[in-house]
Scaffold this motif. Structure first.
Motif, PDB file in Angstrom:
ATOM      1  N   PRO A  28      30.732  35.090  39.366  1.00 56.00           N
ATOM      2  CA  PRO A  28      31.933  36.245  39.032  1.00 56.00           C
ATOM      3  C   PRO A  28      32.847  36.800  40.027  1.00 56.00           C
ATOM      4  O   PRO A  28      33.918  37.356  39.509  1.00 56.00           O
ATOM      5  N   ALA A  29      32.598  36.997  41.316  1.00 50.70           N
ATOM      6  CA  ALA A  29      33.176  37.567  42.218  1.00 50.70           C
ATOM      7  C   ALA A  29      34.514  36.803  42.504  1.00 50.70           C
ATOM      8  O   ALA A  29      35.478  37.270  42.982  1.00 50.70           O
ATOM      9  N   VAL A  30      34.346  35.460  42.129  1.00 47.58           N
ATOM     10  CA  VAL A  30      35.689  34.598  42.441  1.00 47.58           C
ATOM     11  C   VAL A  30      36.356  34.390  41.401  1.00 47.58           C
ATOM     12  O   VAL A  30      37.517  33.526  41.302  1.00 47.58           O
ATOM     13  N   GLN A  31      35.898  34.798  40.169  1.00 46.15           N
ATOM     14  CA  GLN A  31      36.739  34.743  38.770  1.00 46.15           C
ATOM     15  C   GLN A  31      38.156  34.962  38.963  1.00 46.15           C
ATOM     16  O   GLN A  31      39.205  34.329  38.557  1.00 46.15           O
ATOM     17  N   PRO A  32      38.449  36.328  39.370  1.00 42.52           N
ATOM     18  CA  PRO A  32      39.693  36.441  39.957  1.00 42.52           C
ATOM     19  C   PRO A  32      40.591  35.524  40.479  1.00 42.52           C
ATOM     20  O   PRO A  32      41.920  35.020  40.285  1.00 42.52           O
ATOM     21  N   LEU A  33      40.110  34.618  41.564  1.00 38.87           N
ATOM     22  CA  LEU A  33      40.689  33.704  42.197  1.00 38.87           C
ATOM     23  C   LEU A  33      40.888  32.388  41.337  1.00 38.87           C
ATOM     24  O   LEU A  33      41.840  31.831  41.401  1.00 38.87           O
ATOM     25  N   VAL A  34      39.796  32.011  40.637  1.00 36.71           N
ATOM     26  CA  VAL A  34      40.017  31.176  39.541  1.00 36.71           C
ATOM     27  C   VAL A  34      41.218  31.241  38.761  1.00 36.71           C
ATOM     28  O   VAL A  34      41.935  30.409  38.527  1.00 36.71           O
ATOM     29  N   SER A  35      41.234  32.401  38.136  1.00 36.77           N
ATOM     30  CA  SER A  35      42.241  32.766  37.370  1.00 36.77           C
ATOM     31  C   SER A  35      43.679  32.776  37.864  1.00 36.77           C
ATOM     32  O   SER A  35      44.640  32.113  37.299  1.00 36.77           O
ATOM     33  N   ALA A  36      43.895  33.168  39.183  1.00 41.99           N
ATOM     34  CA  ALA A  36      45.186  33.013  39.832  1.00 41.99           C
ATOM     35  C   ALA A  36      45.696  31.770  40.227  1.00 41.99           C
ATOM     36  O   ALA A  36      46.779  31.283  40.187  1.00 41.99           O
ATOM     37  N   LEU A  37      44.525  30.656  40.242  1.00 44.24           N
ATOM     38  CA  LEU A  37      44.779  29.504  40.711  1.00 44.24           C
ATOM     39  C   LEU A  37      45.399  28.659  39.355  1.00 44.24           C
ATOM     40  O   LEU A  37      46.441  28.131  39.560  1.00 44.24           O
ATOM     41  N   THR A  38      44.707  28.799  38.323  1.00 38.80           N
ATOM     42  CA  THR A  38      44.976  28.295  37.020  1.00 38.80           C
ATOM     43  C   THR A  38      46.529  28.900  36.562  1.00 38.80           C
ATOM     44  O   THR A  38      47.331  28.240  35.763  1.00 38.80           O
ATOM     45  N   ALA A  39      46.590  30.239  36.919  1.00 37.08           N
ATOM     46  CA  ALA A  39      48.013  30.618  36.445  1.00 37.08           C
ATOM     47  C   ALA A  39      48.933  30.355  37.299  1.00 37.08           C
ATOM     48  O   ALA A  39      50.241  30.711  37.030  1.00 37.08           O
ATOM     49  N   GLY A  40      48.754  29.791  38.412  1.00 34.59           N
ATOM     50  CA  GLY A  40      49.900  29.481  39.289  1.00 34.59           C
ATOM     51  C   GLY A  40      50.282  30.804  40.176  1.00 34.59           C
ATOM     52  O   GLY A  40      51.379  30.499  40.897  1.00 34.59           O
ATOM     53  N   GLU A  41      49.490  31.635  40.112  1.00 30.93           N
ATOM     54  CA  GLU A  41      49.771  32.771  40.960  1.00 30.93           C
ATOM     55  C   GLU A  41      49.602  32.605  42.817  1.00 30.93           C
ATOM     56  O   GLU A  41      50.338  33.153  43.389  1.00 30.93           O
TER      57      GLU A  41
END
Length: 151
Positions: A28-41
């Motif tokens: 869960p600590a890397v979930q913000p990273l996964v979200s940012a990658l998939t959102a193209g941020e």
């Protein structure tokens, strides 16, 4: 810090342990990273040497991943990253030497692609954070999550 505007994806490099947390352990600590990658941020960069390391690590018996799971994990990672060509036309700036020679490739890749951040959990890589001769920030995954929230 990069001059990228909030709408431009920030370039970053992920060490193998962060990739494992993301794709094998679903930390869960890397979930913000996964979200940012998939959102193209953000744009994560890899190259042949970092992809080869991931392939080797996924085959470790301690992960107990069969060949199909290894291939699926590699394919998922490749779908999330851009692969840098081996020669971008100019050498990277001089970099300090990481005490673990196997991790030097992540520093070199980050410099080659003009990364804003190198995300790592490796103590030897993290020991280089904040040095003036490193042209990018070196962050732990939780620090990255905080930076992403601030964007």
């Amino acid at each position: 810090m990069s001059n990228a505007s909030p709408s431009e994806p920030l370039p970053l490099v992920l060490d193998t342990n962060v990739v494992l947390d993301m794709l094998v352990f679903e930390d869960p600590a890397v979930q913000p990273l996964v979200s940012a990658l998939t959102a193209g941020e953000v744009t994560a960069w890899a190259d042949e040497s970092t992809l080869t390391e991931l392939q080797l690590v996924l085959a470790y018996p301690s992960f107990a991943l069969d060949e199909a799971a290894q291939h699926a994990t590699q394919a998922r990672y490749r779908s999330l990253v851009r692969v840098a060509p081996e020669d971008l036309g100019m050498p990277p700036p001089p970099l300090p030497r990481c005490r673990d020679r196997d991790d030097q490739k992540f520093l070199v890749l980050a410099a080659r692609v003009g990364a804003t951040w190198l995300v790592s959990k490796d103590k030897r890589v993290l020991a280089l954070a904040g040095r003036k001769d490193v042209p990018f920030d070196i962050l732990k995954p939780r620090q990255l999550a905080e930076r992403l929230r601030q964007r």
